[in-house]
Enzyme design. Sequence first.
Site, PDB file in Angstrom:
ATOM      1  CG  HIS A 258      -1.861   1.164   1.203  1.00 51.85           C
ATOM      2  ND1 HIS A 258      -3.127   1.090   0.669  1.00 51.85           N
ATOM      3  CD2 HIS A 258      -1.689   2.455   1.599  1.00 51.85           C
ATOM      4  CE1 HIS A 258      -3.692   2.281   0.757  1.00 51.85           C
ATOM      5  NE2 HIS A 258      -2.842   3.119   1.314  1.00 51.85           N
ATOM      6  CB  CYS A 259       2.063   3.375  -2.636  1.00 44.86           C
ATOM      7  SG  CYS A 259       3.188   4.757  -2.878  1.00 44.86           S
ATOM      8  N   PRO A 260       1.466   5.071   0.437  1.00 44.18           N
ATOM      9  CG  PRO A 260       2.793   5.770   2.226  1.00 44.18           C
ATOM     10  CD  PRO A 260       2.576   4.635   1.295  1.00 44.18           C
TER      11      PRO A 260
ATOM     12  CG  ASN B 262      -4.945   7.987  -0.387  1.00 42.03           C
ATOM     13  OD1 ASN B 262      -4.824   7.225   0.569  1.00 42.03           O
ATOM     14  ND2 ASN B 262      -6.031   8.704  -0.597  1.00 42.03           N
ATOM     15  CG  ASN B 263      -4.709   3.039  -5.552  1.00 36.93           C
ATOM     16  OD1 ASN B 263      -5.406   2.206  -4.968  1.00 36.93           O
ATOM     17  ND2 ASN B 263      -4.746   3.221  -6.856  1.00 36.93           N
TER      18      ASN B 263
END
Length: 366
Positions: free
Chosen positions: A197-199, A202-203
């Site tokens: 999950h890549c902050p 945001n996805n």
Amino acid sequence: MRTGSSSSSSWRWQLSRAMRLSLRWFRRCRLQRGGRGGATERRIGGRLLELWSYSRLLLTSLHFNSLTNADTLLDCAFEPVYWIVDNVTRWFGVVFVCLVTLLTTSVVVIVYLFVLPTILSTYPSYWVAWHLSCGHWLLTMVVFHYYKATTTSPGHPPKDKIHIPSVSICKKCITPKPPRTHHCSICNACVLKMDHHCPWLNNCVGHFNQRYFFSFCLYMTLGCFYCSVSSKALFLEAYGAIERYYQTPPPTDIYIETTAQKSIIFLWVLTSTVTVALGGLTLWHSILISRAETSVERHINHKETKRLQEKGKVFKNPYHHGTMNNWKLLLGVEERRHWVTRVLLPSSHLPNEDGIMAPEPAVTAH
Ligand SMILES: [Zn+2]
Ligand SMILES: [Zn+2]
């Protein structure tokens, strides 16, 4: 007298009989009362026991699960902590996306205002042409891939289909989990071929947006490297000028000059830092793609390799089709021209597969 004595004995006899009868009646009454009370007490006790058993059954049926183990209990105990972390990460995701957009915009504005005019006024025409085409190509690729990476769904297992190839059931979604699928607690969904999950996006990075994510990392690194190299001479000049601020008497630079100098320093420091940090991340993902592993699988496969090694066996990744084929599969390159149309130019083609892969056992050999 006889009569008197007989009448007196009769009276005594009558009295003793009455007393005996009263005593017997009283005992009977007591016995009857005692018997009836015992039954009532027994009945009340029985009702209470029944109520207790029923409540216990209700309570047990609420949390009973044949799969419950120490891990599940620990998960339940830490559920509030996970909830806070997940929500904070979700909220930070929006802040991070705004930050990426803001910083990228500031870099572009500084380049247009201060770097490009210097290039146009000092460089020969062929260098100007190269700078204009290279800079705009990189900017287009960065914006396109960032937009696609944030807005494209990574892919989720279908909820309406039950008969899909699966390796387990997700405890949170209560749906079959196809191979390479993992649950993301921040997105609160199962993600096909989940990487992480890549902050910053945001996805989640998964089957359908992994190419966009990797291309964004690559082109952002190249873009920052380009800006850093292009503005190096201006940076050294601005750095020298900043040092003169502390001299006495202070220089009489006008406001626009000092703003330009500070902006150039900000541009060079930011782009150089991002080049190193994001370059490292891009290199790491390049290694993973070459090995056909996701970030999650890297740990799983590493553990599996060690486990099999102890048994004298060799772990073989079932999704590894050779380095070049792994890259072609990710980038969607089927023909030679695709290296230009699908890799060097913006392309929104989707992967060939639907992300629901059949379970393939890890081939092991002695
Ligand atoms: Zn799930
Ligand atoms: Zn996620």
